[in-house]
Scaffold this motif. Sequence first.
Motif, PDB file in Angstrom:
ATOM      1  N   ALA A  88     -45.940  -1.989 -37.728  1.00  0.00           N
ATOM      2  CA  ALA A  88     -45.110  -1.683 -36.548  1.00  0.00           C
ATOM      3  C   ALA A  88     -45.892  -1.671 -35.234  1.00  0.00           C
ATOM      4  CB  ALA A  88     -44.411  -0.346 -36.736  1.00  0.00           C
ATOM      5  N   LEU A  89     -47.215  -1.713 -35.302  1.00  0.00           N
ATOM      6  CA  LEU A  89     -48.025  -1.694 -34.072  1.00  0.00           C
ATOM      7  C   LEU A  89     -48.724  -3.038 -33.945  1.00  0.00           C
ATOM      8  CD1 LEU A  89     -49.756   1.826 -34.318  1.00  0.00           C
ATOM      9  CD2 LEU A  89     -47.517   1.275 -33.376  1.00  0.00           C
ATOM     10  N   THR A  90     -48.227  -3.840 -33.008  1.00  0.00           N
ATOM     11  CA  THR A  90     -48.655  -5.235 -32.979  1.00  0.00           C
ATOM     12  C   THR A  90     -49.221  -5.626 -31.624  1.00  0.00           C
ATOM     13  OG1 THR A  90     -46.872  -5.702 -34.527  1.00  0.00           O
ATOM     14  CG2 THR A  90     -47.851  -7.594 -33.435  1.00  0.00           C
ATOM     15  N   THR A  91     -50.294  -6.390 -31.671  1.00  0.00           N
ATOM     16  CA  THR A  91     -50.872  -6.989 -30.459  1.00  0.00           C
ATOM     17  C   THR A  91     -50.793  -8.504 -30.589  1.00  0.00           C
ATOM     18  OG1 THR A  91     -52.455  -5.183 -30.221  1.00  0.00           O
ATOM     19  CG2 THR A  91     -52.981  -7.207 -29.072  1.00  0.00           C
ATOM     20  N   GLU A  92     -50.359  -9.159 -29.523  1.00  0.00           N
ATOM     21  CA  GLU A  92     -50.402 -10.628 -29.493  1.00  0.00           C
ATOM     22  C   GLU A  92     -51.282 -11.032 -28.323  1.00  0.00           C
ATOM     23  OE1 GLU A  92     -46.131 -11.644 -31.596  1.00  0.00           O
ATOM     24  OE2 GLU A  92     -46.638 -12.613 -29.683  1.00  0.00           O
ATOM     25  N   THR A  93     -52.191 -11.954 -28.603  1.00  0.00           N
ATOM     26  CA  THR A  93     -53.213 -12.290 -27.604  1.00  0.00           C
ATOM     27  C   THR A  93     -53.460 -13.786 -27.572  1.00  0.00           C
ATOM     28  OG1 THR A  93     -54.309 -10.197 -28.095  1.00  0.00           O
ATOM     29  CG2 THR A  93     -55.607 -11.832 -26.911  1.00  0.00           C
ATOM     30  N   SER A  94     -53.477 -14.352 -26.351  1.00  0.00           N
ATOM     31  CA  SER A  94     -53.906 -15.740 -26.241  1.00  0.00           C
ATOM     32  C   SER A  94     -55.251 -15.786 -25.532  1.00  0.00           C
ATOM     33  CB  SER A  94     -52.865 -16.572 -25.478  1.00  0.00           C
ATOM     34  OG  SER A  94     -52.729 -16.061 -24.180  1.00  0.00           O
ATOM     35  N   VAL A  95     -56.088 -16.687 -25.999  1.00  0.00           N
ATOM     36  CA  VAL A  95     -57.400 -16.910 -25.374  1.00  0.00           C
ATOM     37  C   VAL A  95     -57.458 -18.391 -25.017  1.00  0.00           C
ATOM     38  CG1 VAL A  95     -59.908 -16.865 -25.715  1.00  0.00           C
ATOM     39  CG2 VAL A  95     -58.496 -15.060 -26.719  1.00  0.00           C
ATOM     40  N   ALA A  96     -57.596 -18.683 -23.719  1.00  0.00           N
ATOM     41  CA  ALA A  96     -57.624 -20.082 -23.267  1.00  0.00           C
ATOM     42  C   ALA A  96     -58.902 -20.317 -22.468  1.00  0.00           C
ATOM     43  CB  ALA A  96     -56.395 -20.386 -22.426  1.00  0.00           C
TER      44      ALA A  96
ATOM     45  N   VAL B 209     -55.800 -10.135 -18.839  1.00  0.00           N
ATOM     46  CA  VAL B 209     -54.473  -9.672 -18.413  1.00  0.00           C
ATOM     47  C   VAL B 209     -53.837  -8.933 -19.588  1.00  0.00           C
ATOM     48  CG1 VAL B 209     -52.183 -10.399 -17.590  1.00  0.00           C
ATOM     49  CG2 VAL B 209     -54.231 -11.685 -16.900  1.00  0.00           C
ATOM     50  N   ARG B 210     -53.574  -7.637 -19.400  1.00  0.00           N
ATOM     51  CA  ARG B 210     -52.918  -6.871 -20.467  1.00  0.00           C
ATOM     52  C   ARG B 210     -51.559  -6.396 -19.994  1.00  0.00           C
ATOM     53  NH1 ARG B 210     -52.581  -1.689 -21.330  1.00  0.00           N
ATOM     54  NH2 ARG B 210     -54.445  -1.010 -20.219  1.00  0.00           N
ATOM     55  N   ASP B 211     -50.563  -6.656 -20.821  1.00  0.00           N
ATOM     56  CA  ASP B 211     -49.180  -6.276 -20.517  1.00  0.00           C
ATOM     57  C   ASP B 211     -48.788  -6.706 -19.096  1.00  0.00           C
ATOM     58  OD1 ASP B 211     -48.938  -5.187 -23.072  1.00  0.00           O
ATOM     59  OD2 ASP B 211     -49.752  -3.264 -22.432  1.00  0.00           O
ATOM     60  N   GLY B 212     -49.132  -7.955 -18.776  1.00  0.00           N
ATOM     61  CA  GLY B 212     -48.703  -8.569 -17.526  1.00  0.00           C
ATOM     62  C   GLY B 212     -49.531  -8.210 -16.300  1.00  0.00           C
ATOM     63  N   GLN B 213     -50.578  -7.435 -16.470  1.00  0.00           N
ATOM     64  CA  GLN B 213     -51.357  -6.999 -15.312  1.00  0.00           C
ATOM     65  C   GLN B 213     -52.838  -7.308 -15.519  1.00  0.00           C
ATOM     66  OE1 GLN B 213     -50.247  -2.894 -14.381  1.00  0.00           O
ATOM     67  NE2 GLN B 213     -52.022  -2.767 -13.035  1.00  0.00           N
TER      68      GLN B 213
ATOM     69  N   ARG C 128     -59.169 -17.284 -20.022  1.00  0.00           N
ATOM     70  CA  ARG C 128     -58.080 -16.407 -19.603  1.00  0.00           C
ATOM     71  C   ARG C 128     -57.525 -15.774 -20.869  1.00  0.00           C
ATOM     72  NH1 ARG C 128     -54.615 -15.633 -15.262  1.00  0.00           N
ATOM     73  NH2 ARG C 128     -52.576 -14.865 -15.913  1.00  0.00           N
ATOM     74  N   ILE C 129     -57.547 -14.446 -20.903  1.00  0.00           N
ATOM     75  CA  ILE C 129     -57.086 -13.713 -22.088  1.00  0.00           C
ATOM     76  C   ILE C 129     -55.822 -12.988 -21.686  1.00  0.00           C
ATOM     77  CG2 ILE C 129     -57.696 -11.948 -23.804  1.00  0.00           C
ATOM     78  CD1 ILE C 129     -60.447 -13.232 -21.641  1.00  0.00           C
ATOM     79  N   GLU C 130     -54.726 -13.284 -22.355  1.00  0.00           N
ATOM     80  CA  GLU C 130     -53.477 -12.564 -22.072  1.00  0.00           C
ATOM     81  C   GLU C 130     -53.063 -11.826 -23.320  1.00  0.00           C
ATOM     82  OE1 GLU C 130     -50.342 -14.096 -19.826  1.00  0.00           O
ATOM     83  OE2 GLU C 130     -51.585 -15.629 -18.869  1.00  0.00           O
ATOM     84  N   THR C 131     -52.869 -10.531 -23.179  1.00  0.00           N
ATOM     85  CA  THR C 131     -52.587  -9.743 -24.366  1.00  0.00           C
ATOM     86  C   THR C 131     -51.432  -8.789 -24.119  1.00  0.00           C
ATOM     87  OG1 THR C 131     -53.639  -8.404 -26.093  1.00  0.00           O
ATOM     88  CG2 THR C 131     -54.266  -7.905 -23.841  1.00  0.00           C
ATOM     89  N   HIS C 132     -50.689  -8.542 -25.174  1.00  0.00           N
ATOM     90  CA  HIS C 132     -49.551  -7.629 -25.063  1.00  0.00           C
ATOM     91  C   HIS C 132     -49.519  -6.700 -26.273  1.00  0.00           C
ATOM     92  CE1 HIS C 132     -45.608  -6.050 -24.243  1.00  0.00           C
ATOM     93  NE2 HIS C 132     -45.251  -6.363 -25.473  1.00  0.00           N
ATOM     94  N   ASN C 133     -49.422  -5.405 -26.017  1.00  0.00           N
ATOM     95  CA  ASN C 133     -49.243  -4.420 -27.090  1.00  0.00           C
ATOM     96  C   ASN C 133     -47.800  -3.951 -27.069  1.00  0.00           C
ATOM     97  OD1 ASN C 133     -52.008  -4.377 -27.672  1.00  0.00           O
ATOM     98  ND2 ASN C 133     -52.402  -2.788 -26.164  1.00  0.00           N
ATOM     99  N   ASP C 134     -47.183  -3.812 -28.244  1.00  0.00           N
ATOM    100  CA  ASP C 134     -45.811  -3.268 -28.258  1.00  0.00           C
ATOM    101  C   ASP C 134     -45.829  -1.756 -28.494  1.00  0.00           C
ATOM    102  OD1 ASP C 134     -46.395  -3.068 -30.940  1.00  0.00           O
ATOM    103  OD2 ASP C 134     -44.672  -4.236 -31.639  1.00  0.00           O
ATOM    104  N   PHE C 135     -46.931  -1.099 -28.097  1.00  0.00           N
ATOM    105  CA  PHE C 135     -47.085   0.348 -28.272  1.00  0.00           C
ATOM    106  C   PHE C 135     -48.071   0.852 -27.209  1.00  0.00           C
ATOM    107  CE2 PHE C 135     -50.198  -1.914 -30.744  1.00  0.00           C
ATOM    108  CZ  PHE C 135     -51.367  -1.173 -30.624  1.00  0.00           C
ATOM    109  N   PRO C 136     -48.143   2.183 -26.963  1.00  0.00           N
ATOM    110  CA  PRO C 136     -49.016   2.682 -25.889  1.00  0.00           C
ATOM    111  C   PRO C 136     -50.495   2.351 -26.121  1.00  0.00           C
ATOM    112  CG  PRO C 136     -47.647   4.470 -26.775  1.00  0.00           C
ATOM    113  CD  PRO C 136     -47.396   3.274 -27.628  1.00  0.00           C
ATOM    114  N   THR C 137     -51.162   1.956 -25.033  1.00  0.00           N
ATOM    115  CA  THR C 137     -52.568   1.543 -25.114  1.00  0.00           C
ATOM    116  C   THR C 137     -53.495   2.737 -24.852  1.00  0.00           C
ATOM    117  OG1 THR C 137     -51.967  -0.644 -24.335  1.00  0.00           O
ATOM    118  CG2 THR C 137     -54.272  -0.008 -24.045  1.00  0.00           C
TER     119      THR C 137
END
Length: 329
Positions: A43-51, A62-66, A93-102
């Motif tokens: 249930a606690l998921t991180t999705e991350t792109s590395v370009a 960039v984490r959660d759009g910032q 460029r690393i863009e990452t999103h957590n669907d739970f508090p960081t």
Amino acid sequence: MSAGKPAARARAHANIALVKYWGKRDALLNLPAVDSLSITLDALTTETSVAFDAALARDIYVRDGQARPEEAARVTALLDRFRALAGSKQFARIETHNDFPTGAGLASSASGFAAIALAAKQALALPMDDAELSTYARQGSGSAARSLFGGFVIMHRGTDADGRDSFAEPLHDARHWPLKVVIAITEEGRKPLGSTDGMSLTAETSPYYKEWLRTQDADIAQATTAVAQRDFESLAAVTEHSCLKMHASAMAAQPGIIYWNAATVSVIDRIRQLRRQGVPVCFTIDAGPQVKAICLPDAAARVEAALRELPGVHRTIVSGLGNAAEIIE
Ligand code: PMV
């Protein structure tokens, strides 16, 4: 993916340790002083792109759009190791999103660095098996090595000075014993003292730290057997023991480290009460005030209802066991 801009996207889940990692045998390589045993949470998921991109003058995180330049240094330190292996000088460029508090004791650094390591390896087409990849994830965050795998995972502290034998590996997949975890969120903010600082203060000043190290192998042995035999009573005993021992060692540091708040203690109390009533549930707590209640699947609804109504519990998250980290693009 074009040849000029190697990129990949990965998904990883957080994990929680049943037998805790607390303390480093080498701070530079981030080598743990003890083995640990964890479960991966779906249930606690991180999705991350590395370009990787030759046009960049530095890594952009960039984490959660910032954009978070203050968090980029740890990411750059890890990516530097991958760049050295690949003979690449390109920033990413690393863009990452957590669907739970960081940063609130929910293991966001574990899923975060596992996802970065897997995406970087894939983007740079590095030939590396999972155990070796986990030694890289470990250098971002000790617990990240475990988030590369699903189900029940063991992390070996190893003894080699270069950390080659300090890696994680799966013990059983999630289907072996489909435990549930009810997370009681008692605070949404970031924790005051990160785990690295908490560990070094404990190691340097707590009179209990030596005993913490000395007694760890017995806990690992008990937990490994309990998991293999699906013996909940034994697992509950060693899980709570490891958690309380870790926190007791930290509390005995100077100055004492207290990660808990009043609601943390209420939740512990309620979980113990439920267990006395025959509900198969136990608790663990990491470097923050949230309590993770681990239970057999049939007990999850009852545990969740009991914890949700406690004063100071803002909300609950119910999780099953998760699979290994994976490439998603
Ligand atoms: O991975 P780190 O450096 O954030 O350390 C994690 C420490 C604990 O979460 C408290 C325990 C553990 O084994 O996950």
